[in-house]
Scaffold this active site. Structure first.
Site, PDB file in Angstrom:
ATOM      1  N   CYS A  49       0.800  -1.230   0.000  1.00 41.45           N
ATOM      2  CA  CYS A  49       0.000   0.000   0.000  1.00 41.45           C
ATOM      3  C   CYS A  49       0.830   1.276   0.000  1.00 41.45           C
ATOM      4  O   CYS A  49       0.588   2.189  -0.791  1.00 41.45           O
ATOM      5  CB  CYS A  49      -0.914   0.036   1.224  1.00 41.45           C
ATOM      6  SG  CYS A  49      -1.645  -1.529   1.692  1.00 41.45           S
ATOM      7  N   LYS A  52       3.292   1.758  -3.077  1.00 41.93           N
ATOM      8  CA  LYS A  52       2.437   1.873  -4.260  1.00 41.93           C
ATOM      9  C   LYS A  52       1.756   3.232  -4.301  1.00 41.93           C
ATOM     10  O   LYS A  52       1.692   3.875  -5.363  1.00 41.93           O
ATOM     11  CB  LYS A  52       1.399   0.758  -4.238  1.00 41.93           C
ATOM     12  CG  LYS A  52       0.390   0.813  -5.374  1.00 41.93           C
ATOM     13  CD  LYS A  52      -0.751  -0.147  -5.108  1.00 41.93           C
ATOM     14  CE  LYS A  52      -1.598   0.333  -3.941  1.00 41.93           C
ATOM     15  NZ  LYS A  52      -2.687  -0.614  -3.618  1.00 41.93           N
ATOM     16  N   ALA A 116       9.827 -18.154  12.249  1.00 41.76           N
ATOM     17  CA  ALA A 116       9.255 -18.971  13.307  1.00 41.76           C
ATOM     18  C   ALA A 116       8.360 -20.048  12.715  1.00 41.76           C
ATOM     19  O   ALA A 116       7.574 -19.785  11.792  1.00 41.76           O
ATOM     20  CB  ALA A 116       8.444 -18.106  14.269  1.00 41.76           C
ATOM     21  N   TYR A 179      -7.111  -5.462  -8.924  1.00 39.29           N
ATOM     22  CA  TYR A 179      -6.773  -4.087  -8.566  1.00 39.29           C
ATOM     23  C   TYR A 179      -5.270  -3.839  -8.595  1.00 39.29           C
ATOM     24  O   TYR A 179      -4.827  -2.745  -8.965  1.00 39.29           O
ATOM     25  CB  TYR A 179      -7.386  -3.707  -7.218  1.00 39.29           C
ATOM     26  CG  TYR A 179      -6.749  -4.334  -6.000  1.00 39.29           C
ATOM     27  CD1 TYR A 179      -5.734  -3.693  -5.327  1.00 39.29           C
ATOM     28  CD2 TYR A 179      -7.187  -5.565  -5.527  1.00 39.29           C
ATOM     29  CE1 TYR A 179      -5.139  -4.257  -4.203  1.00 39.29           C
ATOM     30  CE2 TYR A 179      -6.610  -6.133  -4.408  1.00 39.29           C
ATOM     31  CZ  TYR A 179      -5.588  -5.485  -3.751  1.00 39.29           C
ATOM     32  OH  TYR A 179      -5.007  -6.044  -2.652  1.00 39.29           O
ATOM     33  N   ARG A 206     -12.910  -7.755 -11.765  1.00 37.62           N
ATOM     34  CA  ARG A 206     -14.002  -8.684 -11.491  1.00 37.62           C
ATOM     35  C   ARG A 206     -14.424  -8.595 -10.036  1.00 37.62           C
ATOM     36  O   ARG A 206     -13.610  -8.508  -9.134  1.00 37.62           O
ATOM     37  CB  ARG A 206     -13.555 -10.112 -11.824  1.00 37.62           C
ATOM     38  CG  ARG A 206     -14.630 -11.179 -11.608  1.00 37.62           C
ATOM     39  CD  ARG A 206     -14.153 -12.513 -12.148  1.00 37.62           C
ATOM     40  NE  ARG A 206     -12.967 -12.981 -11.446  1.00 37.62           N
ATOM     41  CZ  ARG A 206     -12.996 -13.731 -10.339  1.00 37.62           C
ATOM     42  NH1 ARG A 206     -14.154 -14.075  -9.806  1.00 37.62           N
ATOM     43  NH2 ARG A 206     -11.878 -14.129  -9.775  1.00 37.62           N
TER      44      ARG A 206
END
Length: 491
Positions: A49, A52, A116, A179, A206
């Site tokens: 996020c 971008k 881990a 997206y 879609r």
């Protein structure tokens, strides 16, 4: 003395895991540890996020000069310098990672820079060789982009790689229609890259409202993106190999449109080929076309990070795509093990992972059983223009109950004055029975900002009449949301 080293051990240092760890330690007084094998901040902060959105901001400046000229300003357009931007970008990501580390430290969380894995329902083993026990274990390991099952798929890159490109490519093929694919198509196009996009479906995005995604697709093509739906990649190889390739596959400047040509003019000059890891890539598509691209980007989906973690050995059930199966309280079939975020493949959004982490702490450490609320979540797609959405699409709503559709599409004042063809869309999906607004869909500049505010009203159960009673803010694009009086259709 406790039989466990910790009350909570969190696996994963992304937004959801960090929030859960901080709140459990700081608010609930729990003894908490967290392990992260990569960088703190996770997908959103490091490779999703945040970087971008910064790229979105960078790409939008290309059109500012032309718009300003229409308003009487005189500017000289320079070139976009990818390396300058990339350096600043990574400096900012480093700063944000430090913020996450300091937040954990300040809350008293022990951190381990290690991978881990689970040994049993209360035990984790670190890649350093250490073994730790905990009363509760929270898995918040997120997801990763996947490549298609295709020979030579390793010649392409995925979204994680795009922030590390040494040079800005001159041409890029993007495979996918979700997206992520559409956002990067708009970003790279705005930065001056010649962008081609293949999507195997009939229309991009879609699952979103048909009318809204149709307008986004139209705007993408108008801006110069060579978008092909019903098209997929069938073969790829290094461009220097013999493929008996037809060299007529390059799109003409006229076909690409003047706006794309203008953007390419302001792109970085003289960049070296960066595709295929070692040079341009030759691609053959399902429509028979053949072409070379500097870079091929696969944006064809993401899978949860659960491989080789020992989850199934402890009794944790995994779904078909490797997602951890949990109940409404994020609890797995093993009572001491919980999971939140993209690793559960419920609603893969950063704010949702954070909410899930908060609900987990309320349930486990504060004695307040709190199910996760996944209803009416607003979201935004940072294409150009953006799409903001909450609730049901028209198609989903009319399959459930009778609805009225209020919709308008128009040229906004700012860009119409500049002579640009850009259009925006405002849409409400309304129940005919109780007048509740079931969905809101906006395609416009800054739609993400608008849908956040509209989302409050819709989450509260606002009716169409509540919207009608709200006085418009004029002149704005968003005023149309409260001024649409007559439905355009019923279903």
């Amino acid at each position: 003395m406790s039989e466990f080293d910790y009350d909570l051990f969190v696996i994963g240092g992304g937004s959801g895991g960090v929030r859960a760890a901080r709140v459990a330690a700081g608010d609930a007084g729990a003894r908490v540890a967290l392990a992260e094998e990569s960088r703190y901040g996770g997908t959103c902060v490091i490779r999703g996020c945040v970087p971008k959105k910064l790229m979105v901001f960078a790409s939008e400046y290309a059109g500012v000069v032309d718009d300003a000229k229409a308003y009487g300003w005189e500017f000289t357009t320079g070139a976009f310098d990818w390396k300058t931007f990339r350096t600043h970008l990574h400096t900012e990501l480093d700063r944000l990672e430090d913020v996450y580390r300091n937040l954990l430290k300040g809350s008293g969380v022990d951190t381990f820079d290690a991978r881990a894995t689970l040994k049993d329902a209360h035990t984790v083993e670190l890649s350093t060789g250490e073994v730790k026990t905990a009363r509760h274990i929270l898995v918040a390991t997120g997801g990763h982009p996947v490549r298609p099952d295709l020979p030579n798929a390793d010649l392409g890159i995925v979204s994680d790689d795009i922030f590390h490109l040494e040079n800005l490519p001159k041409s890029m093929l993007i495979i996918g229609g979700g997206y992520i694919a559409c956002e990067f198509a708009c970003i790279m196009n705005g930065l001056g890259v010649e962008v081609t996009q293949y999507y195997r479906g009939a229309q991009i995005l879609r699952g979103f409202d048909d009318e809204a995604r149709g307008l986004v697709a139209e705007a993408m093509r108008e801006s110069g993106i060579d978008l092909h739906v019903g098209t997929n990649i069938v073969e790829m190889a290094r461009a220097d190999e013999d493929h008996s390739m037809s060299r007529a596959g390059t799109a003409s400047d006229a076909a690409m449109g003047a706006s794309a040509e203008q953007r390419r003019d302001v792109a970085q000059k003289g960049t070296a080929p960066v595709g295929g890891r070692e040079g341009p890539v030759w691609v053959k598509s399902t429509n028979g076309g053949e072409k070379e691209f500097d870079v091929v980007l696969f944006a064809t989906g993401r899978d949860p990070n659960t491989r080789d973690m020992g989850l199934e050995d402890t009794g944790v059930k995994l779904g078909r795509r490797g997602q951890i199966v949990v109940d409404e309280y994020s609890q797995t079939g093993v009572p001491s093990i919980y999971a939140i975020g993209d690793v559960t493949d419920r609603v893969n959004l950063t704010p949702v992972a954070i909410r899930e982490g908060m609900a987990f702490v309320e349930t486990v450490f504060k004695g307040n059983p709190t199910p996760v609320d996944h209803e009416l979540i607003p979201s935004a797609i940072f294409t150009q223009p953006e799409m903001g959405t909450i609730g049901l699409s028209e198609e989903e709503a009319r399959d459930r109950e009778p609805v009225e559709i209020y919709c308008t599409s128009f040229r906004p004042m700012q860009t119409a004055f500049a002579g640009k063809p850009d259009r925006v869309l405002m849409k409400l999906v309304v129940s005919r029975d109780n007048r509740t607004v079931l969905g809101c869909h906006i395609v416009a500049p800054n739609a993400g900002e608008m849908i956040q505010l509209a989302g409050i009203a819709i989450k509260m159960g606002a009716t169409k009449e509540d919207f009608d009673r709200t006085v418009a803010v004029h002149p704005t694009m968003s005023e149309e949301i409260v001024t649409m009086k007559t439905p355009v259709r019923t279903a």
